[in-house]
Design a protein around this motif. Sequence first.
Motif, PDB file in Angstrom:
ATOM      1  N   LEU A  88       0.809  -1.222   0.000  1.00 26.93           N
ATOM      2  CA  LEU A  88       0.000   0.000   0.000  1.00 26.93           C
ATOM      3  C   LEU A  88       0.842   1.271   0.000  1.00 26.93           C
TER       4      LEU A  88
ATOM      5  N   SER B 118      -7.264   2.340   5.617  1.00 29.29           N
ATOM      6  CA  SER B 118      -7.358   0.898   5.410  1.00 29.29           C
ATOM      7  C   SER B 118      -7.942   0.210   6.647  1.00 29.29           C
TER       8      SER B 118
ATOM      9  N   THR C 221      -2.896  -2.971   8.969  1.00 28.13           N
ATOM     10  CA  THR C 221      -1.658  -3.005   8.191  1.00 28.13           C
ATOM     11  C   THR C 221      -0.464  -3.352   9.073  1.00 28.13           C
TER      12      THR C 221
ATOM     13  N   ALA D 270      -5.194  -7.843  -2.007  1.00 30.55           N
ATOM     14  CA  ALA D 270      -5.982  -6.643  -2.309  1.00 30.55           C
ATOM     15  C   ALA D 270      -7.485  -6.913  -2.236  1.00 30.55           C
TER      16      ALA D 270
END
Length: 411
Positions: free
Chosen positions: A54, A90, A97, A112
């Motif tokens: 990302l 996110s 993450t 993804a």
Amino acid sequence: MSSHSKNVAIIGAGPAGLMAAEVLAQGGAAVTVYDAMPSAGRKFLMAGRGGLNLTHSEPLPQFLARYREALPHLRAAIEAFPPQALRDWSETLGQETFVGSSGRVFPKAFKASPLLRAWLRRLDSLGARLALRHRWTGWDEQGRLRFETPDGAHIVDIRATVLALGGASWPRLGSDGAWAEILAAKGVKVSPLRPANSGFTVAWSDIFRDRFEGQPLKGVALTSGQATVRGEAIITRAGIEGGAVYALSAELRETILRDGRATLNIALRPDAETGELTVKLSAAKGKQSFSNFLRKAANLSPVAIGLLQESAKTSGSSLAALSPTDLARLIQAVPVQLTGVAPIARAISSAGGISFDELDDAFMLRRLPGMFAAGEMLDWEAPTGGYLLQASFATGAAAGRGALKWLERKI
């Protein structure tokens, strides 16, 4: 706003387009996202096939420097939506993450698809609509957007548009660069689309190509001019690619465009001193083959030895004829002649696109009021490592904010 006054078209359902759609929908706009493909985010999903990188965790000043000459044009957008904001975003979609050993940032799911599914659900809850299999072909006589669909032409009358059609890499996933001619016909300056983060062609011998195609050169250091990058390179049938090659691709590409070729120097043992290698290579070989001697004395892999042999053949000599000193020097700087750039269809991304001179501070095209642009279709490039997606998300958000302000002025 009245119903018509807040109609917005987003053209392109990749990260930049979907982020613009989210910003606009949260701001009260009636958003429709158009895409030529049968589903959204196809290149985004491909990018996450080996792990969705990302963004990157390095300090913001170093992070921003990765955008080089495009930095003055991208700085405000990235500072408004920096790497930490992308990570927080996110996580609001249920995708936590983590930072990898290289400093790259990934979702814990690593792929993804979970992030994209959650994102599309959010957009749906905000009232944003997806119109797939709609290929934008320009405008009709009255300035309305024109799309080609399986059911024929579709005309759309809107108040603002965000273009997020991507570059020209991986065209089978939807970003084919066809928009460049449409905008150029309106007088918009578009720099030629070129491969970025790409591989390069090399005239390997048949023996080397057949034996080592697909083999990695690990832990090497690649040098082009004054720039050196540590990492991995992969021998391909047509040439060479890999993370370390991609990091130098801009310089190598421009050299090839200027001179017709470029030299890439590869240090096979970058952590070893040349003098130390010379001493080891001066030892008696005994009855072992020269390749086996190199493997043991210099700790070289078969593909590394093959590359040395390929280089020696190219120069008209043999490895065995080199002195230990010259052999050590060759190990630390194997010259590979690059003869061309791999096709843009195989590149990770593309350089070139809409000139920033054509955009105002809100990412609106000066020649086309009410039309904004974001993502990879703008004239910038960046190395792999999270920088590509970060700028796509950030410019998408910036274009969305710009379109909202435009709508407010038009009430």
